[in-house]
Design a protein around this motif. Sequence first.
Motif, PDB file in Angstrom:
ATOM      1  N   VAL A  78      68.891  68.288 -14.628  1.00 52.69           N
ATOM      2  CA  VAL A  78      69.212  69.312 -13.640  1.00 52.69           C
ATOM      3  C   VAL A  78      69.790  68.620 -12.415  1.00 52.69           C
ATOM      4  CG1 VAL A  78      67.440  70.936 -14.440  1.00 52.69           C
ATOM      5  CG2 VAL A  78      66.889  69.283 -12.655  1.00 52.69           C
ATOM      6  N   VAL A  79      70.595  69.341 -11.692  1.00 50.40           N
ATOM      7  CA  VAL A  79      71.159  68.855 -10.439  1.00 50.40           C
ATOM      8  C   VAL A  79      70.400  69.544  -9.312  1.00 50.40           C
ATOM      9  CG1 VAL A  79      73.209  68.673  -9.002  1.00 50.40           C
ATOM     10  CG2 VAL A  79      73.402  68.448 -11.485  1.00 50.40           C
ATOM     11  N   ALA A  80      69.729  68.759  -8.512  1.00 52.90           N
ATOM     12  CA  ALA A  80      68.952  69.268  -7.388  1.00 52.90           C
ATOM     13  C   ALA A  80      69.519  68.683  -6.110  1.00 52.90           C
ATOM     14  CB  ALA A  80      67.476  68.910  -7.531  1.00 52.90           C
ATOM     15  N   GLY A  81      70.238  69.488  -5.355  1.00 49.40           N
ATOM     16  CA  GLY A  81      70.868  68.981  -4.153  1.00 49.40           C
ATOM     17  C   GLY A  81      71.948  67.976  -4.503  1.00 49.40           C
ATOM     18  N   THR A  82      71.771  66.736  -4.062  1.00 48.50           N
ATOM     19  CA  THR A  82      72.715  65.660  -4.363  1.00 48.50           C
ATOM     20  C   THR A  82      72.180  64.705  -5.424  1.00 48.50           C
ATOM     21  OG1 THR A  82      71.816  64.329  -2.546  1.00 48.50           O
ATOM     22  CG2 THR A  82      73.689  65.765  -2.044  1.00 48.50           C
ATOM     23  N   PHE A  83      71.080  65.069  -6.080  1.00 45.81           N
ATOM     24  CA  PHE A  83      70.458  64.209  -7.079  1.00 45.81           C
ATOM     25  C   PHE A  83      70.677  64.786  -8.468  1.00 45.81           C
ATOM     26  CE2 PHE A  83      67.762  63.400  -3.300  1.00 45.81           C
ATOM     27  CZ  PHE A  83      67.990  62.030  -3.177  1.00 45.81           C
ATOM     28  N   LEU A  84      70.868  63.903  -9.407  1.00 45.87           N
ATOM     29  CA  LEU A  84      70.868  64.246 -10.829  1.00 45.87           C
ATOM     30  C   LEU A  84      69.535  63.774 -11.390  1.00 45.87           C
ATOM     31  CD1 LEU A  84      72.356  65.315 -13.332  1.00 45.87           C
ATOM     32  CD2 LEU A  84      73.284  63.011 -13.655  1.00 45.87           C
ATOM     33  N   VAL A  85      68.681  64.727 -11.773  1.00 44.79           N
ATOM     34  CA  VAL A  85      67.309  64.435 -12.177  1.00 44.79           C
ATOM     35  C   VAL A  85      67.235  64.529 -13.697  1.00 44.79           C
ATOM     36  CG1 VAL A  85      64.889  65.018 -11.863  1.00 44.79           C
ATOM     37  CG2 VAL A  85      66.505  65.452 -10.016  1.00 44.79           C
ATOM     38  N   LEU A 206      67.390  84.537  -7.177  1.00 46.91           N
ATOM     39  CA  LEU A 206      68.517  85.320  -6.677  1.00 46.91           C
ATOM     40  C   LEU A 206      69.835  84.587  -6.893  1.00 46.91           C
ATOM     41  CD1 LEU A 206      69.625  87.773  -5.161  1.00 46.91           C
ATOM     42  CD2 LEU A 206      69.067  86.608  -3.007  1.00 46.91           C
ATOM     43  N   PHE A 207      69.831  83.288  -6.672  1.00 41.63           N
ATOM     44  CA  PHE A 207      71.049  82.511  -6.914  1.00 41.63           C
ATOM     45  C   PHE A 207      71.416  82.528  -8.404  1.00 41.63           C
ATOM     46  CE2 PHE A 207      72.614  78.341  -8.354  1.00 41.63           C
ATOM     47  CZ  PHE A 207      73.867  78.352  -7.762  1.00 41.63           C
ATOM     48  N   THR A 208      70.418  82.358  -9.274  1.00 43.51           N
ATOM     49  CA  THR A 208      70.689  82.360 -10.709  1.00 43.51           C
ATOM     50  C   THR A 208      71.211  83.712 -11.171  1.00 43.51           C
ATOM     51  OG1 THR A 208      68.934  80.724 -11.008  1.00 43.51           O
ATOM     52  CG2 THR A 208      69.656  81.912 -12.966  1.00 43.51           C
ATOM     53  N   ALA A 209      70.743  84.795 -10.558  1.00 49.55           N
ATOM     54  CA  ALA A 209      71.167  86.135 -10.960  1.00 49.55           C
ATOM     55  C   ALA A 209      72.565  86.479 -10.476  1.00 49.55           C
ATOM     56  CB  ALA A 209      70.175  87.171 -10.435  1.00 49.55           C
ATOM     57  N   THR A 210      73.065  85.784  -9.480  1.00 46.43           N
ATOM     58  CA  THR A 210      74.360  86.153  -8.892  1.00 46.43           C
ATOM     59  C   THR A 210      75.442  85.103  -9.086  1.00 46.43           C
ATOM     60  OG1 THR A 210      73.607  85.272  -6.759  1.00 46.43           O
ATOM     61  CG2 THR A 210      73.307  87.621  -7.146  1.00 46.43           C
ATOM     62  N   HIS A 211      75.124  83.940  -9.681  1.00 42.43           N
ATOM     63  CA  HIS A 211      76.103  82.879  -9.841  1.00 42.43           C
ATOM     64  C   HIS A 211      75.974  82.265 -11.232  1.00 42.43           C
ATOM     65  CE1 HIS A 211      75.964  83.220  -5.453  1.00 42.43           C
ATOM     66  NE2 HIS A 211      77.156  82.638  -5.428  1.00 42.43           N
ATOM     67  N   ARG A 212      77.076  81.725 -11.683  1.00 42.27           N
ATOM     68  CA  ARG A 212      77.087  80.971 -12.934  1.00 42.27           C
ATOM     69  C   ARG A 212      77.015  79.484 -12.595  1.00 42.27           C
ATOM     70  NH1 ARG A 212      81.239  84.792 -14.616  1.00 42.27           N
ATOM     71  NH2 ARG A 212      80.448  86.115 -16.302  1.00 42.27           N
ATOM     72  N   ALA A 213      75.842  78.924 -12.745  1.00 43.04           N
ATOM     73  CA  ALA A 213      75.644  77.486 -12.493  1.00 43.04           C
ATOM     74  C   ALA A 213      74.357  77.084 -13.180  1.00 43.04           C
ATOM     75  CB  ALA A 213      75.590  77.176 -11.000  1.00 43.04           C
ATOM     76  N   SER A 214      74.449  76.851 -14.468  1.00 43.88           N
ATOM     77  CA  SER A 214      73.262  76.515 -15.247  1.00 43.88           C
ATOM     78  C   SER A 214      72.739  75.142 -14.845  1.00 43.88           C
ATOM     79  CB  SER A 214      73.599  76.543 -16.733  1.00 43.88           C
ATOM     80  OG  SER A 214      72.470  76.171 -17.498  1.00 43.88           O
ATOM     81  N   GLY A 215      71.418  75.048 -14.683  1.00 39.29           N
ATOM     82  CA  GLY A 215      70.791  73.772 -14.358  1.00 39.29           C
ATOM     83  C   GLY A 215      71.102  73.247 -12.977  1.00 39.29           C
ATOM     84  N   TYR A 216      71.316  74.129 -12.022  1.00 38.09           N
ATOM     85  CA  TYR A 216      71.679  73.704 -10.667  1.00 38.09           C
ATOM     86  C   TYR A 216      70.717  74.352  -9.687  1.00 38.09           C
ATOM     87  CZ  TYR A 216      74.450  72.958  -6.417  1.00 38.09           C
ATOM     88  OH  TYR A 216      74.882  72.587  -5.158  1.00 38.09           O
ATOM     89  N   ARG A 217      70.079  73.515  -8.876  1.00 37.29           N
ATOM     90  CA  ARG A 217      69.207  73.978  -7.798  1.00 37.29           C
ATOM     91  C   ARG A 217      69.786  73.458  -6.492  1.00 37.29           C
ATOM     92  NH1 ARG A 217      63.823  75.807  -7.621  1.00 37.29           N
ATOM     93  NH2 ARG A 217      62.827  75.546  -5.579  1.00 37.29           N
ATOM     94  N   PRO A 218      70.519  74.289  -5.762  1.00 34.20           N
ATOM     95  CA  PRO A 218      71.194  73.800  -4.551  1.00 34.20           C
ATOM     96  C   PRO A 218      70.188  73.416  -3.471  1.00 34.20           C
ATOM     97  CG  PRO A 218      72.077  75.925  -5.283  1.00 34.20           C
ATOM     98  CD  PRO A 218      70.798  75.706  -6.017  1.00 34.20           C
TER      99      PRO A 218
END
Length: 812
Positions: A78-85, A206-218
């Motif tokens: 997953v991508v969390a912020g600027t990190f790839l975890v 809410l972000f997951t329901a309104t955007h297409r970005a699998s595996g991304y936690r801004p």
Amino acid sequence: MNPSPGDSLPGKSGGTPANRPALPALRTPPALPERPAASTPDRLLPALPAPRPPDGALVLASAAAAEGESPRLRTGEVVAGTFLVTLGLPEGSEARPCPADRLPDPRPVTRAGGARRTPSGPAAPTGPVALGTGPGGTALLEREAEVERLRGLLSQGRSIRVAGPSGSGRSALLAAVADSCAGLAPDGVVRLTGYRRTLADLLQDLFTATHRASGYRPAPDRLAQLLAGVGAIVVVDDVEFGGAALEELLDSAPECAFLISTTPDTAPPPADSRLAEATLEGLSRDACLELLTGLAGRPLDEFERAWAVDLWFESEGLPLRFVQAGALLRHRDVAADALAVAREERASLFGISTGDDHEPDDDPAVHEEALRQSVPLPSVAESAAPAVRLAEGLGGPARAVLRLAVALGGQCPTAPHLPALIDVGQGESALHELVDCGLAVSTGEHHRLSEGVHRLLAQEWQTGDIAHGAAQHFAWWVGHSSVSPEQVAAEAEVLIAAMYADRDTGRHGSVVLLARAAAPAFAVALRWGAWEQTLRLGLESARAAGAVADEAWFHHELGVLALATGAENRARTEFDASIALRGALGDTRSDAAVRRMLGLLAGAENATAALGGPATKQLPTRTMGQIPWRRSGAVARDARTARRRNLMAAGAGVVLLAGLGTVVGLTTADGDPASPAPSSTVPEVSDDVVPTDLGNVTLPPSSAAPSTSPSGTAATTSPPPSGTAQPTPTATATVSATATATATASQSKEGVPAPPSLTPTPHQSSKNSTARPKPSGSASKTTAPAEPTPPTDPPATEPTVSDPPTDEATGS
């Protein structure tokens, strides 16, 4: 709807809906022996055996491979912020800076025509007919005006907080308002659940329901930028936080209108909040009677109407109480029907012989009413807390499911798990029976017990070890290759409840087993609130069980979680604990993984300090000799120490020379200036000054250090051949007057008058010093040297003392 146990499994055709994948194909959970084939030949999952395994059979996750098959760890990125975890690694998850080509570019969910559409959220909650969401679509009672008012506020862009007690119909009201607002906002209606969700979880949903970005936690700032362009009506049921967190939720999506439901005990929003308040009251008496009549399926008699009115006064018109009252009336009718069947069977076997039996031509309605009156109505106290009475009227499968839910803290597993847990084949029907009786409600993903049911039944029932083995079953299920992380996240509350149940009964090994299996799946599914709760439960049980390796693993995972969420201080604490435990075990491979995380953390702290943020104090994680900057600092510190030591030695030498010069001057002035200095180096003194057994002491002519008699009288050195008292270079104006006063006081203490000093003072530096005659009682006179010449200035190369020595120099 969840599939029943008889429905299809993966790889088989059947009625499994797309939003609820069934359990994997025939597979026995590890460490659970199979039931003989003759007893359950067609079971989808083997049930737990009758003699349950002892607690010793529940092995720790670190030793599960030695006992049998260990659950497969869920891996993913997953991508969390600027990190790839990278999650689910054996040594622990790892984070690294995300490459530019791996950073997601979230896109809003849009229609083909360009207008945004509402993504499919969680399934709508289901409940009894009384709440307006059951079969037939029964309309809400006395809520139409409230629905219109809330819809009008939402159309104006206002956000609303609906507060009402549990059982007041909040979920049904929100569902009706959401249906009426379809097409009102440009981005439609987004339905979310706040049950067991934190603020961060809700914003991520809410972000997951309104955007297409699998595996991304801004990151929080990036998330605010992405949600700033969303214009939707967001309906959130069962929100568990309040206060300033509600304002933060509104600020994160300023273009959205929120409809939130909470209980009255939740903290209210601030006084200057933008949230409009709406309080949900109970139903009127006529509405409650109408509701009870519809749920009973027949008109109420006189006694039942009086009983319902008493219940309305006691419950203040809560719809849930009348849902449960309708179930009590249905159970009463079933009991009356059982009596009727029993009488008919007795009549068919023995004939009609009693006078109270009805004649064949009697009215059946009258006969049914008479039988119903023979079954007493519940008391008002039983109707106010009817959980125990309702449980007695349930069928066998529903009662077994209810008992399991009580053991799991009020959480009901989904139907496909029930055959393996409690040997209930028709789990879907059992769950519907609980819902119809008002004992359970659906949250859209699974069922849970209604408010107060768990507390009442836990006091009456002894659940025993009915939940024994549940954690092992779920650990195997989580690790199965056909189960997705999203399916695991949908069962998060049930899995966490199983861990709590085993922890409370002391089965810490199974808690560690399930926690290690489920934590990576929660992280991949971005349910980070459940991820953290699972890690802390696993850490607590690992510490209680003495599993040091597992304890270090949980500390490592908590550190990665803290690093990914920006909690750098907490991350360093967790990493330090993990590296200490792994160092004690000698696990060098895992130790290297932790050190890589510490290096990444140090880089993140430096970047934060460069941007003007608060710099975090970096704690040492290696020995002093292993750190290069410590070695270079030690060299510089040694150089500073050497210079300081040289200065201290030079100052001490100057002070010593000054003291010697003072003593020489005092001794020279003590002689007779008219006679030349004798060749002997020891003058004659009286017996009252020097002891008689001392004898003459001869000093070497080259000795520069004067000797002192036991009485404190200083012996002079041999004068030069010219007969003049040549002072030493240090007897100059730079010598402190303190030394002279000290020598004078020492001689006066022994009864010897203090001779004048040859050391000139600043106002006497231009005059010659003359010797003062010695008073009577002192030592016999000797030939004094010629009148001394004024002292000369010291050589330029000699060090001088301008300040008194410091405490540091004196201590050396």
